[in-house]
Design a protein around this motif. Structure first.
Motif, PDB file in Angstrom:
ATOM      1  N   THR A 410     -10.272  58.262  25.253  1.00 44.44           N
ATOM      2  CA  THR A 410     -10.591  57.035  25.984  1.00 44.44           C
ATOM      3  C   THR A 410      -9.912  55.834  25.330  1.00 44.44           C
ATOM      4  OG1 THR A 410     -12.601  56.647  24.676  1.00 44.44           O
ATOM      5  CG2 THR A 410     -12.839  57.912  26.713  1.00 44.44           C
ATOM      6  N   GLU A 411      -9.869  54.759  26.090  1.00 43.60           N
ATOM      7  CA  GLU A 411      -9.455  53.471  25.554  1.00 43.60           C
ATOM      8  C   GLU A 411     -10.493  52.425  25.960  1.00 43.60           C
ATOM      9  OE1 GLU A 411      -6.399  51.433  28.423  1.00 43.60           O
ATOM     10  OE2 GLU A 411      -5.697  53.489  28.016  1.00 43.60           O
ATOM     11  N   LYS A 412     -10.806  51.515  25.046  1.00 50.10           N
ATOM     12  CA  LYS A 412     -11.847  50.531  25.300  1.00 50.10           C
ATOM     13  C   LYS A 412     -11.409  49.527  26.360  1.00 50.10           C
ATOM     14  CE  LYS A 412     -13.974  50.804  20.704  1.00 50.10           C
ATOM     15  NZ  LYS A 412     -14.342  50.050  19.473  1.00 50.10           N
ATOM     16  N   ILE A 413     -12.392  49.073  27.158  1.00 50.98           N
ATOM     17  CA  ILE A 413     -12.166  48.076  28.204  1.00 50.98           C
ATOM     18  C   ILE A 413     -12.852  46.781  27.780  1.00 50.98           C
ATOM     19  CG2 ILE A 413     -12.549  47.515  30.638  1.00 50.98           C
ATOM     20  CD1 ILE A 413     -10.566  49.763  30.187  1.00 50.98           C
ATOM     21  N   LYS A 414     -12.084  45.682  27.769  1.00 53.73           N
ATOM     22  CA  LYS A 414     -12.660  44.405  27.335  1.00 53.73           C
ATOM     23  C   LYS A 414     -13.622  43.842  28.375  1.00 53.73           C
ATOM     24  CE  LYS A 414      -8.756  43.090  24.370  1.00 53.73           C
ATOM     25  NZ  LYS A 414      -7.710  42.073  24.108  1.00 53.73           N
ATOM     26  N   LYS A 444     -21.364  50.458  20.310  1.00 53.02           N
ATOM     27  CA  LYS A 444     -22.451  49.607  20.770  1.00 53.02           C
ATOM     28  C   LYS A 444     -22.816  49.999  22.192  1.00 53.02           C
ATOM     29  CE  LYS A 444     -21.106  45.703  17.861  1.00 53.02           C
ATOM     30  NZ  LYS A 444     -20.706  44.274  17.840  1.00 53.02           N
ATOM     31  N   PRO A 445     -24.063  49.796  22.610  1.00 53.66           N
ATOM     32  CA  PRO A 445     -24.507  50.251  23.934  1.00 53.66           C
ATOM     33  C   PRO A 445     -23.733  49.649  25.104  1.00 53.66           C
ATOM     34  CG  PRO A 445     -26.389  49.701  22.539  1.00 53.66           C
ATOM     35  CD  PRO A 445     -25.173  49.248  21.812  1.00 53.66           C
ATOM     36  N   GLU A 446     -23.140  48.449  24.906  1.00 56.23           N
ATOM     37  CA  GLU A 446     -22.454  47.787  26.021  1.00 56.23           C
ATOM     38  C   GLU A 446     -20.959  48.104  26.085  1.00 56.23           C
ATOM     39  OE1 GLU A 446     -22.774  44.975  22.496  1.00 56.23           O
ATOM     40  OE2 GLU A 446     -24.114  46.296  23.637  1.00 56.23           O
ATOM     41  N   LEU A 447     -20.428  48.877  25.125  1.00 55.48           N
ATOM     42  CA  LEU A 447     -19.001  49.192  25.121  1.00 55.48           C
ATOM     43  C   LEU A 447     -18.654  50.147  26.265  1.00 55.48           C
ATOM     44  CD1 LEU A 447     -18.108  49.652  21.335  1.00 55.48           C
ATOM     45  CD2 LEU A 447     -17.517  47.743  22.852  1.00 55.48           C
ATOM     46  N   VAL A 448     -17.525  49.869  26.949  1.00 60.82           N
ATOM     47  CA  VAL A 448     -17.066  50.667  28.080  1.00 60.82           C
ATOM     48  C   VAL A 448     -15.682  51.215  27.771  1.00 60.82           C
ATOM     49  CG1 VAL A 448     -16.438  50.611  30.534  1.00 60.82           C
ATOM     50  CG2 VAL A 448     -18.431  49.329  29.714  1.00 60.82           C
ATOM     51  N   GLY A 449     -15.451  52.472  28.124  1.00 60.35           N
ATOM     52  CA  GLY A 449     -14.158  53.097  27.910  1.00 60.35           C
ATOM     53  C   GLY A 449     -13.597  53.713  29.176  1.00 60.35           C
ATOM     54  N   LYS A 450     -12.271  53.851  29.223  1.00 62.46           N
ATOM     55  CA  LYS A 450     -11.583  54.449  30.377  1.00 62.46           C
ATOM     56  C   LYS A 450     -10.893  55.723  29.924  1.00 62.46           C
ATOM     57  CE  LYS A 450      -7.720  52.664  31.888  1.00 62.46           C
ATOM     58  NZ  LYS A 450      -6.740  51.777  32.567  1.00 62.46           N
ATOM     59  N   LEU A 451     -11.146  56.818  30.657  1.00 61.14           N
ATOM     60  CA  LEU A 451     -10.492  58.086  30.337  1.00 61.14           C
ATOM     61  C   LEU A 451      -9.004  57.996  30.629  1.00 61.14           C
ATOM     62  CD1 LEU A 451     -13.180  60.579  31.688  1.00 61.14           C
ATOM     63  CD2 LEU A 451     -12.576  60.182  29.295  1.00 61.14           C
ATOM     64  N   LYS A 453      -6.337  60.156  31.496  1.00 57.85           N
ATOM     65  CA  LYS A 453      -5.594  60.734  32.618  1.00 57.85           C
ATOM     66  C   LYS A 453      -6.086  60.252  33.981  1.00 57.85           C
ATOM     67  CE  LYS A 453      -6.138  65.061  31.383  1.00 57.85           C
ATOM     68  NZ  LYS A 453      -6.025  66.546  31.372  1.00 57.85           N
ATOM     69  N   CYS A 454      -7.390  60.244  34.187  1.00 58.32           N
ATOM     70  CA  CYS A 454      -7.923  59.931  35.519  1.00 58.32           C
ATOM     71  C   CYS A 454      -8.310  58.472  35.688  1.00 58.32           C
ATOM     72  CB  CYS A 454      -9.119  60.819  35.839  1.00 58.32           C
ATOM     73  SG  CYS A 454     -10.531  60.580  34.730  1.00 58.32           S
ATOM     74  N   GLY A 455      -8.564  57.754  34.587  1.00 61.17           N
ATOM     75  CA  GLY A 455      -8.865  56.327  34.676  1.00 61.17           C
ATOM     76  C   GLY A 455     -10.306  55.993  35.005  1.00 61.17           C
ATOM     77  N   HIS A 456     -11.195  56.966  35.098  1.00 56.77           N
ATOM     78  CA  HIS A 456     -12.596  56.664  35.382  1.00 56.77           C
ATOM     79  C   HIS A 456     -13.260  56.065  34.134  1.00 56.77           C
ATOM     80  CE1 HIS A 456     -12.036  59.726  38.706  1.00 56.77           C
ATOM     81  NE2 HIS A 456     -12.518  58.666  39.331  1.00 56.77           N
ATOM     82  N   MET A 457     -14.173  55.105  34.384  1.00 52.15           N
ATOM     83  CA  MET A 457     -14.771  54.334  33.296  1.00 52.15           C
ATOM     84  C   MET A 457     -16.256  54.639  33.143  1.00 52.15           C
ATOM     85  SD  MET A 457     -12.825  50.677  33.667  1.00 52.15           S
ATOM     86  CE  MET A 457     -12.683  50.692  35.449  1.00 52.15           C
ATOM     87  N   ALA A 483     -11.637  66.282  35.738  1.00 51.21           N
ATOM     88  CA  ALA A 483     -10.442  66.401  34.894  1.00 51.21           C
ATOM     89  C   ALA A 483     -10.865  66.769  33.476  1.00 51.21           C
ATOM     90  CB  ALA A 483      -9.655  65.101  34.893  1.00 51.21           C
ATOM     91  N   ILE A 484     -10.120  67.704  32.865  1.00 54.82           N
ATOM     92  CA  ILE A 484     -10.474  68.225  31.547  1.00 54.82           C
ATOM     93  C   ILE A 484      -9.560  67.629  30.487  1.00 54.82           C
ATOM     94  CG2 ILE A 484     -10.625  70.306  30.130  1.00 54.82           C
ATOM     95  CD1 ILE A 484     -11.364  71.833  32.653  1.00 54.82           C
ATOM     96  N   TYR A 485     -10.145  67.161  29.408  1.00 56.36           N
ATOM     97  CA  TYR A 485      -9.413  66.603  28.274  1.00 56.36           C
ATOM     98  C   TYR A 485      -9.618  67.522  27.083  1.00 56.36           C
ATOM     99  CZ  TYR A 485      -9.188  62.411  31.159  1.00 56.36           C
ATOM    100  OH  TYR A 485      -8.950  61.526  32.169  1.00 56.36           O
ATOM    101  N   GLY A 486      -8.525  68.055  26.551  1.00 56.98           N
ATOM    102  CA  GLY A 486      -8.626  69.022  25.475  1.00 56.98           C
ATOM    103  C   GLY A 486      -8.722  70.436  26.028  1.00 56.98           C
TER     104      GLY A 486
END
Length: 630
Positions: A410-414, A444-451, A453-457, A483-486
């Motif tokens: 994942t990558e973090k979303i601001k 932290k509970p409010e942190l959001v990430g985006k996968l 390959k598929c971009g779902h958050m 979508a499978i990662y790994g």
């Protein structure tokens, strides 16, 4: 927002006591998996209306639902009969509280693979509605033999073993009929004359003419008793040893007078029109020759309770058909022969009831295995070095920190978008629903990430919770698009997989030899990765033999199946969909062909789309062609 309250476990006993003065009636039929499936509310109203007029009558379902045109219900014997195939299934009249789901006209359904909606069994529907009304956020159906969890917030159903998720819905329909008073008692068959003009549709003509013929047979029995023709001799019933009604005969059966006989009809499909007007049944011996798809079951579970029926017992003698015995031939399986298959089946029942000898043909059996093969004829599969794979007891990867796994994919979303997290069903702009349940220093509970390959958050904490609830193998699977990662691995118990080429061809693949796969998994004890750690699990039907054509695509599928086996994805431990047994080894959504020389169950050849279909199923498990090494 999430629904308040704790989740619920299903409590057994969805029915309603028949002693109550007011109750909702649901008519149900028994399917091939032993589950009682409810008729629609409209059909149940129709059945109840017929029941009020004639408790011994016949219900023609096509009059209220065109999709049920082939079906009729005999209220006295409590069986559903399909007129174009001769298939009979038990039916029952069940009762529920007027305040339950059927009394309110509420139907719960799940989305099947075709995209259409299938209603739950009524006892499940009642349990789901009870939990929904009590505002439980989820409902565990395991106590009813189903390894599913219903999520009311996401309106979804999740398989506990495979984690596959399906949509569910709640809709309003016609309320089921409400009755009061005692339940009508069943009466003897056949029924007497009914008032009013009979319907002239083909279904009604078939039913009424069948009953007229049976009444004639019963009258014949009375005449035999009156004139003393019921002597002590026993009649002989011969059973054909072939599917075509030839002169080869198996051990004879004798008819013992004065007892009741349990007889049922079963078989496959077949169309065509049937008329029984003017059917004459001979007083002497007669033969009903059924095609290979149809069979009569003697001393089965379908007791028609008809007066003067006989019990047929098998004897060890052999004999020939008496000369001059008339035959009732059925030329083929499509219903286009001299006599329609359903007519032949019903005629066989009526003739048995009259004490007339009936010749029964055996139903076909699936050809599961090839002819005997010597070890010297077993050859390695071209392009594959080994002939055997084994799995050991411990395959879990250790040292996979949940936070590291989530960070990797994942990558973090601001700035979080204004939408729901489909794991906790809270808004992404707010804290995760797992805040207070899980605590990780890095997230932290409010942190959001985006996968990637598929971009779902999702909330990162929600992804950690999902990972902890899975196999913890270092892989992630997007709950939205799958979508499978790994590298995804499963929970398949230890066992052995063998594969080789045999010198025989599959139906539809006459120009190639056959790859045979043999899976062998013994029974054992469940571990922490399984549903009930420390409990024994069974392994029914092993070793299991499966087949592929020995061509380029068949070998490619074999390589993918070997990879899936190594990742422990072929089998899992769960509840059998055919027997309902829990804690047993079951297939894990990768279909195999287990019939060698036939396709009677749908698990054989020819099937021109099978190889493509199974490759798609393997890809859904993360085992795709891109994983194959040259």
């Amino acid at each position: 927002m999430a629904r308040p309250g704790a989740g619920a476990l299903v409590s057994l006993g969805g029915g309603y006591s028949s002693q109550s003065m007011a109750r909702v009636v649901v008519w149900e039929w028994l399917n091939e998996h032993g589950r009682w499936r409810p008729y629609s509310a409209a059909v149940c109203h129709h059945i109840e209306n017929v029941l009020k007029g004639d408790a011994r009558g016949t219900v023609i379902l096509g009059q209220v639902d065109p999709q049920l045109a082939p079906y009729v219900i005999d209220l006295q014997s409590m069986h559903q009969f399909r007129q174009d195939t001769g298939t009979m299934r038990p039916v029952q009249r069940n009762f529920y509280d007027p305040s339950s789901a059927p009394g309110k006209g509420i139907v719960w359904e799940w989305e099947n693979d075709c995209g259409s909606w299938t209603p739950y069994d009524m006892e499940l529907c009642v349990s789901i509605q009870n939990a929904y009304e009590k505002q439980h956020p989820w409902l565990d159906l395991s106590s009813l033999g189903f390894s599913y969890v219903v999520d009311f917030d996401g309106m979804s159903q999740t398989n506990r073993q495979s984690q596959r998720k399906r949509r569910i819905r709640r809709r309003m329909d016609l309320a089921y009929p409400l009755i009061a008073g005692s339940i009508p008692k069943s009466q003897s068959w056949p029924v007497g004359t009914s008032s009013g003009l009979p319907c002239t549709c083909q279904q009604c003509m078939l039913v009424h003419s069948t009953r007229a013929a049976s009444n004639a047979i019963l009258a014949l029995q009375q005449r035999r008793k009156l004139y003393g023709t019921e002597g002590g001799a026993t009649a002989v019933v011969k059973q054909s040893n072939t599917f075509t009604g030839s002169s080869l005969w198996s051990p004879a059966t004798s008819v013992a007078r004065g007892h009741h006989n349990n007889i049922s009809v079963g078989g496959g499909g077949g169309g065509g029109k049937v008329e029984m007007n003017g059917v004459n049944f001979p007083c002497g011996p007669a033969i009903v020759t059924l095609p290979s798809k149809y069979s009569l079951t003697i001393n089965g579970q379908n007791n028609l309770n008809r007066p003067g029926t006989q019990r047929i017992t098998v004897t060890a003698s052999r004999g020939t058909v008496p000369p001059g015995v008339p035959a009732l031939p059925v030329k083929n399986l499509t219903g286009s022969g001299q006599v329609h298959p359903a007519l032949a089946g019903m005629t066989g029942i009526l003739m048995c009831a009259a004490g007339l000898p009936v010749c029964l043909t055996r139903a076909p059996k699936p050809i599961l295995h090839p002819p005997p093969i010597s070890k010297t004829d077993l050859k390695p599969v071209p392009g594959i070095n080994s002939i055997r794979r084994k799995t050991k007891k411990k395959h879990l990867r250790k040292g996979k920190n949940p936070e590291d796994v989530v960070r990797r994919y994942t990558e973090k979303i601001k700035t979080a978008p204004d939408e729901d997290c489909t794991i906790c069903m809270e808004r992404l702009a707010t804290a995760s629903g797992y805040d207070g349940v899980l605590s990780y220093k890095g997230f932290k509970p409010e942190l959001v990430g985006k996968l990637g390959k598929c971009g779902h958050m999702y909330h990162l904490l929600c992804l950690v919770a999902m990972y902890n609830n899975g196999n913890k193998d270092g892989s992630l699977q997007c709950p939205t698009c799958k979508a499978i990662y790994g590298e995804k691995t499963g929970t398949q118990p230890p066992g052995k997989m063998e594969y080789h080429v045999i010198p025989h061809s599959l139906p539809g693949c006459s120009d190639t030899k056959t790859i045979r796969i043999i899976y062998d998994i013994p029974a054992g004890i469940q571990t922490t990765e399984h549903p009930n750690p420390g409990k024994k699990y069974s392994a029914r039907g092993f070793p299991r033999h499966c087949y592929l054509p020995d061509n380029e695509k068949g070998r490619k599928v074999l390589k993918l199946l070997i990879m899936a086996w190594d990742r422990r994805l072929i089998f899992t431990i769960g509840t059998s969909s055919t027997t309902g047994e829990t804690d047993t080894v079951v297939w894990n959504e990768i279909h195999h062909k287990t019939e060698f020389g036939s396709n009677l169950t749908g698990h054989g050849f020819p099937d021109p789309n099978y190889l493509d279909n199974v490759m798609r199923e393997l890809a859904a498990q993360g085992v795709g062609e891109d994983n194959l090494k040259d």
